[in-house]
Design an enzyme around this catalytic site. Structure first.
Site, PDB file in Angstrom:
ATOM      1  N   ASP A 126       1.835  -0.691   6.096  1.00 53.68           N
ATOM      2  CA  ASP A 126       1.203   0.155   4.958  1.00 53.68           C
ATOM      3  C   ASP A 126       0.797  -1.149   3.977  1.00 53.68           C
ATOM      4  OD1 ASP A 126       0.334   1.641   3.117  1.00 53.68           O
ATOM      5  OD2 ASP A 126       1.862   2.951   2.855  1.00 53.68           O
TER       6      ASP A 126
HETATM    7  C1  NOJ Z   1      -1.065   3.115   0.812  1.00 60.01           C
HETATM    8  C2  NOJ Z   1      -0.767   4.455   1.361  1.00 60.01           C
HETATM    9  O1  NOJ Z   1       0.597   4.687   1.252  1.00 60.01           O
HETATM   10  C3  NOJ Z   1      -1.343   4.851   3.022  1.00 60.01           C
HETATM   11  O2  NOJ Z   1      -1.098   5.949   3.108  1.00 60.01           O
HETATM   12  C4  NOJ Z   1      -2.749   4.082   2.981  1.00 60.01           C
HETATM   13  O3  NOJ Z   1      -3.135   4.532   4.035  1.00 60.01           O
HETATM   14  C5  NOJ Z   1      -2.964   2.839   2.253  1.00 60.01           C
HETATM   15  N1  NOJ Z   1      -2.341   2.581   1.043  1.00 60.01           N
HETATM   16  C6  NOJ Z   1      -4.439   2.278   2.491  1.00 60.01           C
HETATM   17  O4  NOJ Z   1      -5.109   3.050   1.555  1.00 60.01           O
END
Ligand code: NOJ
Length: 786
Positions: free
Chosen positions: A279
């Site tokens: 993530d």
């Molecule tokens: C953080 C989020 O937790 C995740 O779900 C997302 O895909 C990413 N940021 C990218 O924006």
């Protein structure tokens, strides 16, 4: 085996006040067992061709090139992330973009129903069609990897800020529809990044801050397998090419460097063929994350180096074996071949500039054939839970009154254009707009309601970019024009004046949620007051709730003037259009609750609340999943709590009766403790997917409207929760007619995880089987003997 440290249990039972805060992370070492080395991509039959092609291409890459494609670069496009590329070999690099409910922050795409809405539809084919058409939009814009679907959070914490992005807190329902979603998006040629692996059940302390580490989800081995891992296994079995590891820690080891979870469970036990992406900002170490099985670091990597040069150095100085970097590259490139992205795939992020207002050639990703699925998707996730005095469907009312901040379109739509240009924040956007609802002022985090107009999705990276919004009031006006109905409306006052000659009062409220914060509660006083005030003078008050998660209704549900209540969830851009078709009976309700609505917050596990950082773990917040499998309806069954509306409940414009339960065990089913020898395929041992029993039941439509019924099958596995959902099917049943519903029970559906043998066990014995309309309305009961 994963277990809690005995030392910590001792500490927990001692007086917290007497114990100094733990300041050293080494205190937790060993709670998540080490599993090394990282297994190479298996290249099993369904991935064999892509694997062979990837091996051939990667063998031509230098170590620098292999390392370079494992790290993210600042995107020049609107992609959420981009990997390095190898121009010399015509390998373009990957564009990864949010998210599971539609492509975010760009133009000429659609705003699809959110995950919770898909869950409420209980419709496998619809989930597949939504995914196929949504996936087509990602492909048209050159997005190689869609950052979804969400199967974690599963919904352990009722107040969780991102539960709405997921499908259901039941692993079987979630896994079935997530599997269809993976199939659909990937058939469109786009890799799914199933997220967030694993135990990401709360926003509170999701990321480290200052000296405080991310929350640790402490999950025992059995609970991990039977609950939180279950939908990931479905997604892998459907072919998922990417898994996103989560922000939180699991058993006190960060998910993106947790070798037990990545090397041990994902890449060995579940036979995962694709790559693991962190993530955004979820990587916290260099060598440790590489060796633990992380393959791509996003959105960039200070640990592996901006071009992967630190990985290179680690190989050159003997700290890391080159085969690990080769495997990272092979897994990344194999997913590209597996989805057919090596031929005819658009340029990465085409038509998606880094900001929408920058000049760009328009790329139209909205396929006209998607219309049908946008509307069906919106229709099917509405759940009718109360309908007395024939309140619904409406019959050409003479005067309709419409109340509540959630009825009209958000005013920002008039100035901001039809796109989610602010990443979903437009839902509760300008402070000045909030001023008329002073109770919202000064609230930390996300407000409980989006007071500026209707919501069609939640906020954060899962918000989508609707091409337009059909708000409830827009569609009501159209219908009023057709029917010659007069309208009266007031969206401002909490105690609006009611014209006593109105036929009905439609009240619209919402329950908002957004990434980054957990919700402040499961109901809010303003909306409850509004409903009660209207109902005090209107004997036919019909409430619609756009809810990004569970919303309690006990402040007013028994009020006899409240004649109908709809959980409308998050329907996407065709929200109002779909709702009006349902309100007026042009379509019948067909959704059911994918969660339990309690009478009180305290009825949920941990009161529905996230875990907080508490001494002696102030610097290392702990969240003990000590309730095990017992969340939502399993918890209500265990504790004998009567819900307001049970999991699986929903009304429509007819009634059904159930009869003729038949249960057949298939020949030759072995109940040996260890399943028969069987290869590991994506998702686990192949034999887990063998059908071992079949169940049929007849559903008769006893009313005079053709409607779809969702028949549900629950199993009582010896030694487990009273009942667990293990089958469902949604079929239209003609008025007065009947349909036979069929359910296949697979070996995995009846098995339990044995922590000693580290395998699934199908026990011999008696299994209770129920079939019916909801988790607490199960008229058919029988036994399966294995
Ligand atoms: C953080 C989020 O937790 C995740 O779900 C997302 O895909 C990413 N940021 C990218 O924006």
């Amino acid at each position: 085996m994963v277990s809690f440290s005995p030392w910590r249990i001792l500490l927990l039972s001692a007086s917290a006040a007497a114990i100094a805060n733990i300041t050293d992370d080494s205190y937790f070492y060993g709670q998540s067992p080490p599993v090394y080395p990282s297994p190479p991509m298996p290249g099993s039959s369904s991935w064999a061709a892509a694997h062979a092609k990837a091996v051939a291409l990667v063998s031509q890459m230098t170590l620098e090139e292999k390392a370079n494609i494992t790290v993210g670069y600042s995107p020049l496009t609107g992609c959420s992330g981009e990997t390095g590329s190898v121009p010399r070999l015509n390998w373009p690099g990957l564009c990864l973009s949010d998210a599971g409910n539609g492509l975010r922050a760009t133009d000429f795409v659609n705003g699809w129903p959110s995950g919770i809405h898909v869950g409420a539809s209980w419709d496998k084919n619809l989930a597949y069609q939504r995914a196929l058409h949504m996936g087509g939009e990602f492909k048209t814009k050159g997005v190689h990897v869609a950052l979804g679907p969400v199967v974690a959070p599963l919904g352990r914490v009722a107040e969780g800020g991102r539960n709405w992005e997921g499908i259901s807190n039941d692993p079987y329902l979630c896994g079935s529809l997530a599997g269809e979603t993976v199939r659909g998006i990937q058939e469109a040629g786009v890799t799914t990044s199933v997220k967030h692996y694993i135990g990401y059940e709360q926003e509170t302390n999701r990321n480290p801050a200052g000296d405080v580490a991310s929350v640790s989800a402490n999950i025992d081995d059995k609970t991990l397998h039977e609950l939180y891992l279950w939908p990931f296994a479905d997604a892998l079995h459907a072919g998922a090419g990417c898994i996103m590891c989560s922000y939180n820690r699991v058993n006190n080891s960060y998910s993106c460097q947790n070798s037990k979870l990545l090397n041990g469970i994902l890449k060995t036990e579940l036979g995962f063929e694709g790559f693991v992406v962190s993530d955004w900002g979820g990587q916290h170490t260099g060598l440790a994350s590489a060796e633990a099985g992380l393959d791509v670091a996003m959105p960039s990597s200070s640990f592996w180096g901006s071009t992967g040069q630190n990985l290179l150095q680690a190989v050159n100085n003997g700290s890391l074996v080159e085969s690990r970097v080769t495997d990272m590259a092979t897994r990344i490139v194999a997913s590209w071949y597996q989805m057919g992205q090596d031929s005819g795939f658009p340029a990465g992020g085409v038509g998606m500039p880094s900001a929408f207002y920058k000049p760009h050639t328009p790329v139209y990703a909205r396929d006209p054939s998607s219309k049908e699925f946008l509307v069906d998707g919106a229709l099917e996730g509405h759940v009718l839970v109360k309908n007395i005095n024939n309140a619904l469907p409406l019959q050409k009312p003479k005067l309709l009154s419409v109340f509540g901040y959630d009825a009209p379109a958000p005013p920002e739509m008039n100035v901001g254009g039809p796109n989610d240009l602010l990443g979903g924040t437009w839902f509760y956007g300008y402070e000045s707009e909030l001023d008329y609802l002073p109770f919202l002022e000064g609230l930390p985090g996300t407000p409980q309601i989006a007071a500026n107009g209707t919501i069609i999705s939640g906020g954060g990276s899962g918000a989508n970019a609707p091409a337009y919004i059909s708000a409830p009031f827009d569609a009501i006006k159209e219908q009023a024009y057709e029917d010659g109905t007069s309208l009266y409306w007031d969206f401002l006052n909490v105690a609006p004046t009611v014209d006593t000659s109105t036929d009905a009062c439609l009240v619209f409220i919402n329950a908002f949620a957004s990434e980054g914060d957990d919700r402040a509660g499961l109901h809010d006083d303003y909306s409850d007051a509004l409903i009660k005030n209207v109902a005090a003078s209107c004997p036919n008050t019909i409430v619609t709730i756009h809810n990004a998660g569970i919303r309690l209704v006990d402040q007013w549900i028994e009020n006899p003037n409240i004649t109908a209540v709809i959980f409308a969830h998050l329907p996407g851009q065709d929200s109002g259009r779909a709702l009006v078709q349902l309100l007026y009976g042009q379509q019948s309700f067909s959704g059911k609750l994918p969660y339990t609505v309690a009478k009180n917050e305290s009825d949920y596990t941990n009161g529905g609340k996230p875990s907080l950082a508490e001494a002696p773990y102030t610097y290392f917040p702990q969240s003990d999943f000590s309730e095990g499998l017992y969340i939502d309806y399993k918890y209500f069954d265990q504790k004998n709590i009567t819900p307001r509306y049970e999991f699986g409940f929903g009304l429509t414009y007819t009634t059904f009766s159930y009869s003729d339960l038949e249960i057949n065990k298939l020949d030759g089913v072995s109940t040996a403790p260890t399943p028969p020898p069987s290869p590991v395929i994506p998702g686990g041992i192949a034999s887990l997917w063998d059908v071992v029993a079949q169940v049929t039941a007849t559903v008769t439509n006893t009313g005079n409207v053709t409607c779809a019924e969702i028949a549900q099958l629950y199993v009582g596995i010896p030694g487990g929760p009273v009942k667990q959902l293990r089958g469902f099917s949604k079929i239209g049943v003609p008025a007065g007619g009947n349909v036979t519903f069929e359910f296949d029970l697979m070996r995995r559906d009846l098995s339990t995880w044995d922590t000693c043998s580290q395998g699934w066990v199908l026990q011999g014995g008696s299994y209770n089987i129920w079939v019916g309309a909801s988790s607490r309305n199960l008229p058919l009961e029988g036994t399966l003997t294995l």
